[in-house]
Write a protein that holds these residues in place. Structure first.
Motif, short mmCIF file in Angstrom:
data_model
loop_
_atom_site.label_atom_id
_atom_site.label_comp_id
_atom_site.label_asym_id
_atom_site.label_seq_id
_atom_site.Cartn_x
_atom_site.Cartn_y
_atom_site.Cartn_z
N ILE A 32 -8.74 -18.05 15.45
CA ILE A 32 -7.68 -17.49 16.28
C ILE A 32 -7.95 -15.99 16.38
CG2 ILE A 32 -5.20 -17.11 16.54
CD1 ILE A 32 -4.73 -19.58 14.83
N PRO A 33 -7.91 -15.40 17.57
CA PRO A 33 -8.19 -13.97 17.70
C PRO A 33 -7.28 -13.13 16.79
CG PRO A 33 -8.05 -15.01 19.85
CD PRO A 33 -7.62 -16.04 18.86
N ARG A 34 -7.86 -12.13 16.13
CA ARG A 34 -7.08 -11.30 15.21
C ARG A 34 -6.03 -10.47 15.94
NH1 ARG A 34 -11.35 -9.21 10.53
NH2 ARG A 34 -12.08 -11.30 9.98
N THR A 35 -6.18 -10.30 17.24
CA THR A 35 -5.14 -9.62 18.00
C THR A 35 -3.87 -10.46 18.09
OG1 THR A 35 -6.12 -10.52 20.03
CG2 THR A 35 -6.76 -8.28 19.38
N SER A 36 -4.01 -11.77 17.95
CA SER A 36 -2.86 -12.68 17.99
C SER A 36 -2.37 -13.03 16.59
CB SER A 36 -3.22 -13.97 18.74
OG SER A 36 -3.63 -13.69 20.06
N LEU A 37 -3.30 -13.20 15.64
CA LEU A 37 -2.93 -13.54 14.27
C LEU A 37 -3.72 -12.65 13.31
CD1 LEU A 37 -1.34 -15.44 12.37
CD2 LEU A 37 -3.36 -16.94 12.34
N PRO A 38 -3.10 -11.59 12.81
CA PRO A 38 -3.80 -10.69 11.87
C PRO A 38 -4.20 -11.43 10.61
CG PRO A 38 -1.73 -9.73 12.65
CD PRO A 38 -1.72 -11.16 13.08
N SER A 39 -5.20 -10.92 9.93
CA SER A 39 -5.67 -11.53 8.69
C SER A 39 -4.66 -11.31 7.57
CB SER A 39 -7.01 -10.91 8.29
OG SER A 39 -6.84 -9.53 8.00
N PRO A 40 -4.69 -12.15 6.54
CA PRO A 40 -3.75 -11.98 5.42
C PRO A 40 -3.87 -10.61 4.77
CG PRO A 40 -4.81 -14.13 5.29
CD PRO A 40 -5.51 -13.37 6.37
N TRP A 41 -5.10 -10.10 4.60
CA TRP A 41 -5.27 -8.80 3.96
C TRP A 41 -4.73 -7.66 4.82
CZ3 TRP A 41 -8.81 -12.68 4.34
CH2 TRP A 41 -9.69 -12.66 5.42
N LYS A 42 -4.77 -7.83 6.15
CA LYS A 42 -4.17 -6.84 7.03
C LYS A 42 -2.65 -6.85 6.89
CE LYS A 42 -3.55 -3.90 10.40
NZ LYS A 42 -3.76 -2.45 10.17
N VAL A 43 -2.07 -8.02 6.76
CA VAL A 43 -0.62 -8.13 6.58
C VAL A 43 -0.20 -7.53 5.24
CG1 VAL A 43 1.29 -9.76 6.30
CG2 VAL A 43 -0.41 -10.13 8.10
N VAL A 44 -1.00 -7.79 4.19
CA VAL A 44 -0.70 -7.20 2.88
C VAL A 44 -0.73 -5.67 2.95
CG1 VAL A 44 -1.54 -6.93 0.51
CG2 VAL A 44 -1.50 -9.21 1.57
N GLU A 45 -1.72 -5.14 3.64
CA GLU A 45 -1.82 -3.69 3.81
C GLU A 45 -0.60 -3.14 4.57
OE1 GLU A 45 -4.63 -0.41 6.12
OE2 GLU A 45 -5.28 -2.49 5.93
N THR A 46 -0.24 -3.83 5.63
CA THR A 46 0.92 -3.41 6.42
C THR A 46 2.20 -3.50 5.61
OG1 THR A 46 -0.13 -4.12 8.48
CG2 THR A 46 2.26 -3.89 8.51
N PHE A 47 2.33 -4.58 4.83
CA PHE A 47 3.51 -4.76 3.98
C PHE A 47 3.64 -3.59 3.01
CE2 PHE A 47 6.02 -8.78 2.80
CZ PHE A 47 7.16 -8.03 2.55
N GLY A 48 2.52 -3.23 2.39
CA GLY A 48 2.55 -2.10 1.46
C GLY A 48 2.94 -0.81 2.14
N THR A 49 2.41 -0.58 3.34
CA THR A 49 2.76 0.63 4.08
C THR A 49 4.22 0.62 4.49
OG1 THR A 49 0.50 0.74 4.94
CG2 THR A 49 2.15 2.04 6.09
N TRP A 50 4.70 -0.55 4.88
CA TRP A 50 6.10 -0.67 5.28
C TRP A 50 7.04 -0.35 4.11
CZ3 TRP A 50 8.83 -5.89 6.81
CH2 TRP A 50 10.05 -5.61 7.45
N ILE A 51 6.63 -0.74 2.92
CA ILE A 51 7.48 -0.50 1.75
C ILE A 51 7.28 0.91 1.19
CG2 ILE A 51 8.01 -1.23 -0.61
CD1 ILE A 51 7.10 -4.05 0.17
N PHE A 52 6.02 1.29 0.97
CA PHE A 52 5.73 2.52 0.22
C PHE A 52 5.17 3.65 1.08
CE2 PHE A 52 4.95 -1.13 -2.66
CZ PHE A 52 5.98 -0.89 -3.57
N GLY A 53 4.90 3.38 2.34
CA GLY A 53 4.22 4.37 3.18
C GLY A 53 4.99 5.67 3.33
N THR A 54 4.24 6.75 3.38
CA THR A 54 4.84 8.07 3.55
C THR A 54 4.24 8.81 4.75
OG1 THR A 54 3.24 9.02 1.99
CG2 THR A 54 5.38 8.32 1.11
N GLY A 55 3.47 8.07 5.56
CA GLY A 55 2.83 8.70 6.72
C GLY A 55 3.80 8.86 7.88
N GLY A 56 3.22 9.11 9.03
CA GLY A 56 4.06 9.35 10.19
C GLY A 56 4.23 8.15 11.09
#
Length: 266
Positions: A32-56
């Motif tokens: 499935i194209p990653r533009t439609s279904l991101p990989s699990p590790w991408k989701v984990v990274e995003t989850f961490g940024t959503w919780i702990f991120g301090t960027g802009g």
């Protein structure tokens, strides 16, 4: 006891692990194209940024705020539904004339989807907290009411006669005989409603609120951020699961007598 808990945890982990494995394989082989279904590790990274991120980024570090907003609405809306559902359900089940008055009205309202109430909700409550709470309370009310009413109606006549023979007043009969006997059915409705409340909060936040997990879902969809969408879905699943486990803990504590006679413990 510990071995039984470990066994339940192991069995409960089978399907999530299988799903993650299939998802990972799909990402590796790009089924499935990653533009439609991101990989699990991408989701984990995003989850961490959503919780702990301090960027802009627009979602960085906003997870706690979103969970607190949605959780507050669920807590209040579900609490209102719980009180009304139990009280009216007991009265409708125990007093036949009251049940004949209120039950048809409830059955007419029950098939109306929550989204159909949104226009009226916006008229009377506007965009904000009160409208979301109303939608949650309205939708979560029906399972509690129906299961409570049917649980009360299912109490055997011999039990109520024993209460009458002991000189119990109507209030004492309800408190000490009818309500305890109907608790198993009542908790079924409560478990259904607590899960439904997390569904309804997403509907409310998508359509009438500008904060929370549901709003994040809608905003992420408009931005094409499917990694954020999946993170929000996982969050809702976890919150719903934890809410259900809390209800189960209370249920097991209140229904020790019922568990001792259950087929699961035979």
């Amino acid at each position: 006891m510990k071995s039984g808990l470990a066994r339940r945890l192991l069995l409960g982990a089978i399907l999530p692990i299988a799903l993650i494995a299939a998802w990972s394989l799909s990402s590796v082989f790009e089924l499935i194209p990653r533009t439609s279904l991101p990989s699990p590790w991408k989701v984990v990274e995003t989850f961490g940024t959503w919780i702990f991120g301090t960027g802009g980024g627009p979602y960085d570090g906003t997870w706690i705020e979103a969970v607190a907003a949605s959780g507050g609405r669920v807590l209040i809306g579900f609490s209102v539904a719980l009180v009304l559902g139990v009280v009216l359900g007991v009265l409708a089940g125990f007093f036949r004339p009251f049940g004949e008055i209120i039950d048809p009205f409830v059955q007419m309202l029950r098939p109306i989807p929550s989204t159909a109430w949104v226009p009226l909700t916006l008229v009377f409550f506007g965009f904000g907290f009160q409208g979301a709470v109303f939608l949650i309370a309205l939708g979560a009310f029906f399972p509690i009411f129906l299961n409570t009413m049917e649980g009360v109606r299912g109490v055997t006549g011999s039990l109520t006669r024993v209460g009458r023979m002991l000189g119990s007043s109507t209030f004492q009969l309800l408190r000490h005989f009818v309500v305890p006997a109907s608790l198993p059915s009542m908790f079924i409705g409560i478990r259904l409603s607590v899960g439904l409340s997390w569904v309804l909060v997403v509907v409310a936040e998508m359509l009438s609120v500008r904060a929370g997990i549901g709003y994040t879902l809608m905003d992420a969809y408009s931005m094409g951020r499917y990694d954020v969408i999946i993170s929000a879905m996982i969050t809702l699943g976890l919150l719903g699961f934890l809410s259900d486990r809390l209800v189960v803990i209370i249920q097991n504590s209140a229904l020790t007598w019922h568990r001792e006679t259950s087929i699961q413990d035979a």
